[in-house]
Design a protein around this motif. Structure first.
Motif, PDB file in Angstrom:
ATOM      1  N   THR A   3       0.875  -1.378   0.046  1.00 33.12           N
ATOM      2  CA  THR A   3      -0.163  -0.071  -0.082  1.00 33.12           C
ATOM      3  C   THR A   3       0.737   1.201   0.052  1.00 33.12           C
ATOM      4  N   PRO A   4       0.791   2.169  -0.866  1.00 29.37           N
ATOM      5  CA  PRO A   4       1.301   3.375  -0.915  1.00 29.37           C
ATOM      6  C   PRO A   4       1.185   4.389   0.368  1.00 29.37           C
ATOM      7  N   PRO A   5       2.106   5.171   0.694  1.00 23.67           N
ATOM      8  CA  PRO A   5       1.862   5.953   1.916  1.00 23.67           C
ATOM      9  C   PRO A   5       0.732   6.896   1.749  1.00 23.67           C
ATOM     10  N   GLY A   6      -0.054   6.994   2.821  1.00 19.19           N
ATOM     11  CA  GLY A   6      -1.522   7.816   2.854  1.00 19.19           C
ATOM     12  C   GLY A   6      -2.622   7.217   2.217  1.00 19.19           C
ATOM     13  N   GLU A   7      -2.361   6.019   1.619  1.00 23.68           N
ATOM     14  CA  GLU A   7      -3.543   5.467   1.024  1.00 23.68           C
ATOM     15  C   GLU A   7      -4.042   4.253   2.193  1.00 23.68           C
ATOM     16  N   CYS A   8      -5.430   3.930   2.112  1.00 25.34           N
ATOM     17  CA  CYS A   8      -6.001   2.970   3.039  1.00 25.34           C
ATOM     18  C   CYS A   8      -5.726   1.712   2.444  1.00 25.34           C
ATOM     19  N   VAL A  45      -4.151   6.336   6.810  1.00 22.69           N
ATOM     20  CA  VAL A  45      -2.990   6.532   7.314  1.00 22.69           C
ATOM     21  C   VAL A  45      -2.463   7.876   6.747  1.00 22.69           C
ATOM     22  N   PRO A  46      -1.972   8.814   7.535  1.00 28.04           N
ATOM     23  CA  PRO A  46      -1.860  10.290   7.254  1.00 28.04           C
ATOM     24  C   PRO A  46      -0.537  10.270   6.109  1.00 28.04           C
ATOM     25  N   LYS A  47      -0.622  11.116   5.155  1.00 29.73           N
ATOM     26  CA  LYS A  47       0.451  11.208   4.127  1.00 29.73           C
ATOM     27  C   LYS A  47       1.533  11.811   4.618  1.00 29.73           C
ATOM     28  N   PRO A  48       2.740  11.525   4.283  1.00 29.07           N
ATOM     29  CA  PRO A  48       4.024  12.022   4.685  1.00 29.07           C
ATOM     30  C   PRO A  48       4.018  13.666   4.330  1.00 29.07           C
ATOM     31  N   LYS A  49       4.597  14.328   5.205  1.00 28.78           N
ATOM     32  CA  LYS A  49       4.441  15.861   4.731  1.00 28.78           C
ATOM     33  C   LYS A  49       5.612  16.157   3.649  1.00 28.78           C
ATOM     34  N   SER A  50       5.014  16.922   2.771  1.00 24.34           N
ATOM     35  CA  SER A  50       5.783  17.376   1.566  1.00 24.34           C
ATOM     36  C   SER A  50       6.670  18.051   2.017  1.00 24.34           C
TER      37      SER A  50
END
Length: 53
Positions: A3-8, A45-50
């Protein structure tokens, strides 16, 4: 598939893995997907900060 970061994880798995819905009859709704659409993503999941800005 990871699962990619920030995706359910459930949304991602059900959208991209054919085995998730293999047990269903044609045109039958997936109970897990219907529940997920009604109640929303609990495992988001929270997305990583840009770092761009």
């Amino acid at each position: 598939m990871k699962t990619p970061p920030g995706e359910c994880p459930q949304c991602w798995h059900h959208a991209h893995d054919r085995d998730a819905h293999r047990h269903l009859a044609p045109r039958e709704d997936c109970p897990q997907c219907v529940d997920h659409m009604i109640h929303g993503c609990r495992s988001r999941v929270p997305k990583p900060k840009s770092r761009w800005w």
